[in-house]
Motif scaffolding. Structure first.
Motif, mmCIF file in Angstrom:
data_model
loop_
_atom_site.group_PDB
_atom_site.id
_atom_site.type_symbol
_atom_site.label_atom_id
_atom_site.label_comp_id
_atom_site.label_asym_id
_atom_site.label_seq_id
_atom_site.Cartn_x
_atom_site.Cartn_y
_atom_site.Cartn_z
ATOM 1 N N CYS A 131 50.855 49.817 -19.770
ATOM 2 C CA CYS A 131 51.553 50.720 -18.861
ATOM 3 C C CYS A 131 50.912 50.601 -17.231
ATOM 4 C CB CYS A 131 50.963 52.393 -18.928
ATOM 5 S SG CYS A 131 51.445 52.859 -20.704
ATOM 6 N N HIS A 132 50.340 49.535 -17.217
ATOM 7 C CA HIS A 132 49.755 49.247 -15.514
ATOM 8 C C HIS A 132 50.911 48.493 -14.887
ATOM 9 C CE1 HIS A 132 47.606 47.622 -12.122
ATOM 10 N NE2 HIS A 132 46.360 48.422 -12.808
ATOM 11 N N PRO A 133 51.246 48.941 -13.806
ATOM 12 C CA PRO A 133 52.430 48.313 -12.943
ATOM 13 C C PRO A 133 52.078 46.893 -12.676
ATOM 14 C CG PRO A 133 51.716 50.432 -11.943
ATOM 15 C CD PRO A 133 50.576 50.132 -13.022
ATOM 16 N N VAL A 134 51.191 46.418 -12.562
ATOM 17 C CA VAL A 134 51.071 45.059 -12.121
ATOM 18 C C VAL A 134 51.504 44.119 -13.782
ATOM 19 C CG1 VAL A 134 49.691 42.896 -11.662
ATOM 20 C CG2 VAL A 134 49.533 45.111 -10.454
ATOM 21 N N VAL A 135 50.495 44.707 -14.763
ATOM 22 C CA VAL A 135 50.890 43.829 -16.041
ATOM 23 C C VAL A 135 52.498 44.051 -16.313
ATOM 24 C CG1 VAL A 135 50.428 44.147 -18.452
ATOM 25 C CG2 VAL A 135 48.655 44.273 -16.754
ATOM 26 N N ARG A 136 53.016 45.298 -16.189
ATOM 27 C CA ARG A 136 54.430 45.308 -16.437
ATOM 28 C C ARG A 136 55.349 44.538 -15.636
ATOM 29 N NH1 ARG A 136 55.748 51.655 -16.334
ATOM 30 N NH2 ARG A 136 58.005 50.707 -16.883
ATOM 31 N N GLU A 137 55.066 44.199 -14.425
ATOM 32 C CA GLU A 137 55.856 43.527 -13.511
ATOM 33 C C GLU A 137 55.753 41.925 -14.045
ATOM 34 O OE1 GLU A 137 56.883 42.808 -8.688
ATOM 35 O OE2 GLU A 137 54.845 43.573 -9.259
ATOM 36 N N LEU A 138 54.489 41.789 -14.006
ATOM 37 C CA LEU A 138 54.235 40.351 -14.574
ATOM 38 C C LEU A 138 54.907 40.010 -15.753
ATOM 39 C CD1 LEU A 138 52.852 37.504 -14.477
ATOM 40 C CD2 LEU A 138 50.669 38.632 -15.385
ATOM 41 N N ARG A 139 54.888 40.861 -16.799
ATOM 42 C CA ARG A 139 55.603 40.593 -18.027
ATOM 43 C C ARG A 139 56.997 40.420 -17.875
ATOM 44 N NH1 ARG A 139 55.882 44.763 -23.227
ATOM 45 N NH2 ARG A 139 56.498 43.182 -24.758
ATOM 46 N N ALA A 140 57.571 41.280 -17.134
ATOM 47 C CA ALA A 140 59.062 41.187 -16.793
ATOM 48 C C ALA A 140 59.275 39.884 -16.206
ATOM 49 C CB ALA A 140 59.602 42.184 -16.065
ATOM 50 N N GLU A 141 58.464 39.562 -15.013
ATOM 51 C CA GLU A 141 58.805 38.281 -14.317
ATOM 52 C C GLU A 141 58.812 37.080 -15.307
ATOM 53 O OE1 GLU A 141 60.442 38.001 -11.559
ATOM 54 O OE2 GLU A 141 59.889 39.663 -10.312
ATOM 55 N N LEU A 142 57.647 37.014 -16.011
ATOM 56 C CA LEU A 142 57.450 35.796 -16.706
ATOM 57 C C LEU A 142 58.427 35.582 -18.039
ATOM 58 C CD1 LEU A 142 55.221 33.537 -17.362
ATOM 59 C CD2 LEU A 142 54.140 35.260 -18.974
ATOM 60 N N ALA A 143 58.975 36.802 -18.482
ATOM 61 C CA ALA A 143 60.143 36.752 -19.465
ATOM 62 C C ALA A 143 61.315 36.392 -18.803
ATOM 63 C CB ALA A 143 60.367 38.177 -19.977
ATOM 64 N N SER A 144 61.526 36.562 -17.422
ATOM 65 C CA SER A 144 62.816 36.180 -16.866
ATOM 66 C C SER A 144 62.686 34.655 -16.571
ATOM 67 C CB SER A 144 62.906 37.006 -15.369
ATOM 68 O OG SER A 144 61.887 36.098 -14.601
ATOM 69 N N GLY A 145 61.724 33.897 -16.822
ATOM 70 C CA GLY A 145 61.614 32.405 -16.603
ATOM 71 C C GLY A 145 61.462 32.084 -15.022
ATOM 72 N N ARG A 146 61.190 33.145 -14.057
ATOM 73 C CA ARG A 146 61.003 32.881 -12.852
ATOM 74 C C ARG A 146 59.858 31.882 -12.538
ATOM 75 N NH1 ARG A 146 59.283 37.572 -8.028
ATOM 76 N NH2 ARG A 146 59.542 35.992 -6.420
ATOM 77 N N PHE A 147 58.743 32.067 -13.276
ATOM 78 C CA PHE A 147 57.466 31.279 -13.095
ATOM 79 C C PHE A 147 57.275 30.050 -14.178
ATOM 80 C CE2 PHE A 147 55.820 35.824 -11.839
ATOM 81 C CZ PHE A 147 56.423 35.414 -10.516
ATOM 82 N N GLY A 148 58.471 29.973 -14.975
ATOM 83 C CA GLY A 148 58.470 28.716 -15.667
ATOM 84 C C GLY A 148 58.085 29.019 -17.164
ATOM 85 N N ALA A 149 57.994 28.296 -17.861
ATOM 86 C CA ALA A 149 57.382 28.275 -19.533
ATOM 87 C C ALA A 149 56.141 28.531 -19.524
ATOM 88 C CB ALA A 149 58.136 27.407 -20.255
ATOM 89 N N PRO A 150 55.527 29.730 -20.234
ATOM 90 C CA PRO A 150 54.039 29.615 -20.360
ATOM 91 C C PRO A 150 53.541 28.739 -21.412
ATOM 92 C CG PRO A 150 55.015 31.419 -21.274
ATOM 93 C CD PRO A 150 55.972 30.765 -20.732
ATOM 94 N N ARG A 151 52.497 27.849 -21.059
ATOM 95 C CA ARG A 151 51.915 26.741 -22.062
ATOM 96 C C ARG A 151 50.526 27.225 -22.495
ATOM 97 N NH1 ARG A 151 55.332 25.320 -24.660
ATOM 98 N NH2 ARG A 151 53.997 23.580 -25.465
ATOM 99 N N GLN A 152 49.634 27.870 -21.394
ATOM 100 C CA GLN A 152 48.286 28.174 -21.861
ATOM 101 C C GLN A 152 47.996 29.328 -21.214
ATOM 102 O OE1 GLN A 152 45.589 25.854 -22.893
ATOM 103 N NE2 GLN A 152 46.683 24.025 -23.458
#
Length: 344
Positions: A131-152
């Protein structure tokens, strides 16, 4: 006309209950209606410290659950008692926010979910990180592809536990386990960022009483992403997390489970990191108190909307992570009383 505040009851008065109550006082539409303890003097002291003149103190959990002013109960007892406490709460018609892990194993957690459905009550694991705002924002941005595909992905949570042998943190009968107490955070963080694990492998150091004190986990996730996750009750870790993508690196912390920020630094071939183009995430909404307030606000929102589980911490996610911990405990040969250890 505004809706009345949600009346909260806190079941048990240990350390985490105090932290929770301090954040509860900061949530606009919530109030501490009552507190229950096995000792009336403890309940009275807790109510005096965290409540108001209308907060009731009860010398038993049964009396707390019978209190008509309580809409939802926060269960703050040791893991081994969660199922029995939740069963009683549902039978009394109360909604439940239950400390993590929800239960000692998946079978008990599935039973708790079944009971919530049978009684038509709300149930959520108190995984405040989700429920933490930073974790929620990071999850959304990562899912959007903005930061690329997670590998590690790397995440570690450890601190030295110097309690005596009778402490909840070291007593197998109460569910003592570095995996359950600390490891649930990196496992859940990886689940949030990478999705369900395809395979997890663990190594652990056990105490002379058979509980895991240190755990190292290697995981494979969808698309071939890998994770290195650590939990410890004997040493001090950085408590940070990092995600390497095909476009750069994300650093989360300090303390990834309630971080101040997540910073994406893009990388370029032959040129390396590009800090002048870094993106810093601080959350789309304020952190309430230490962050427990955000999970309290989420419970209140769900109750007002008539939901029986939170989309931020759905039952399926809670059961998936508990299933991972069941398997990891089997791999390292850790069993709670009544279980048979089956090392992998």
């Amino acid at each position: 006309m505004s809706a009345p505040d949600v009346g909260w009851g806190i079941l048990a008065t240990g350390k985490i209950a105090h932290t929770f109550a301090r954040d509860l006082a900061l949530v606009a539409d919530a109030r501490l209606a009552a507190v229950g303890s096995r000792r009336l003097d403890s309940a009275r002291a807790f109510a005096a410290e965290h409540g108001d003149e209308a907060t009731r103190a009860h010398g038993s959990y049964e009396d707390l659950l019978a209190d008509d002013a309580v809409d939802v109960v926060y269960i703050a007892t040791p893991h081994a008692f969660h199922l029995d406490n939740a069963r009683a709460a549902f039978a009394a018609g109360k909604h439940v926010l239950c400390e993590k892990p929800l239960t000692l194993d998946t079978a008990d957690a599935a039973e708790m979910v079944r009971l919530a459905g049978e009684h038509d009550r709300f149930l959520m694991e108190a995984m405040w990180m989700a429920c933490h705002p930073v974790v929620r924002e990071l999850r959304a941005e990562l899912a959007s592809g903005r930061f690329g595909a997670p590998r590690q992905l790397q995440a570690q949570l450890g601190f030295r536990v110097d309690d005596g042998p009778g402490s909840r943190m070291l007593d197998p009968a109460l569910g003592a386990s570095a995996l359950l107490d600390m490891g649930v955070y990196p496992l859940t963080f990886a689940h949030l960022m990478l999705g369900p694990a395809e395979r997890l492998t663990a190594a652990a150091t056990l105490s002379d009483r058979g509980i895991d004190l240190d755990v190292a986990i290697a995981g494979r996730y969808a698309g071939g992403a890998l994770a290195a996750l650590n939990a410890s009750m004997t040493s001090w870790s950085s408590q940070d997390a990092a995600i390497a993508t095909d476009l750069g690196r994300i650093d989360v912390g300090p303390a990834f489970h309630h971080p101040e920020r997540a910073v994406f630094t893009p990388y370029e071939p032959m040129r390396g990191p590009q800090p002048d183009r870094a993106v810093t995430l601080t959350g789309a909404e304020p952190v309430i108190g230490q962050g427990y307030g955000n999970e309290i606000a989420e419970v209140n929102r769900c109750l007002r909307e008539g939901l029986r589980e939170s989309p931020l911490i759905p039952h399926a996610q809670t059961l998936a992570v508990l299933g991972q911990m069941d398997d990891l405990r089997r791999q390292v040969g850790v069993a709670f009383p009544g279980e048979r250890p089956t090392p992998g």
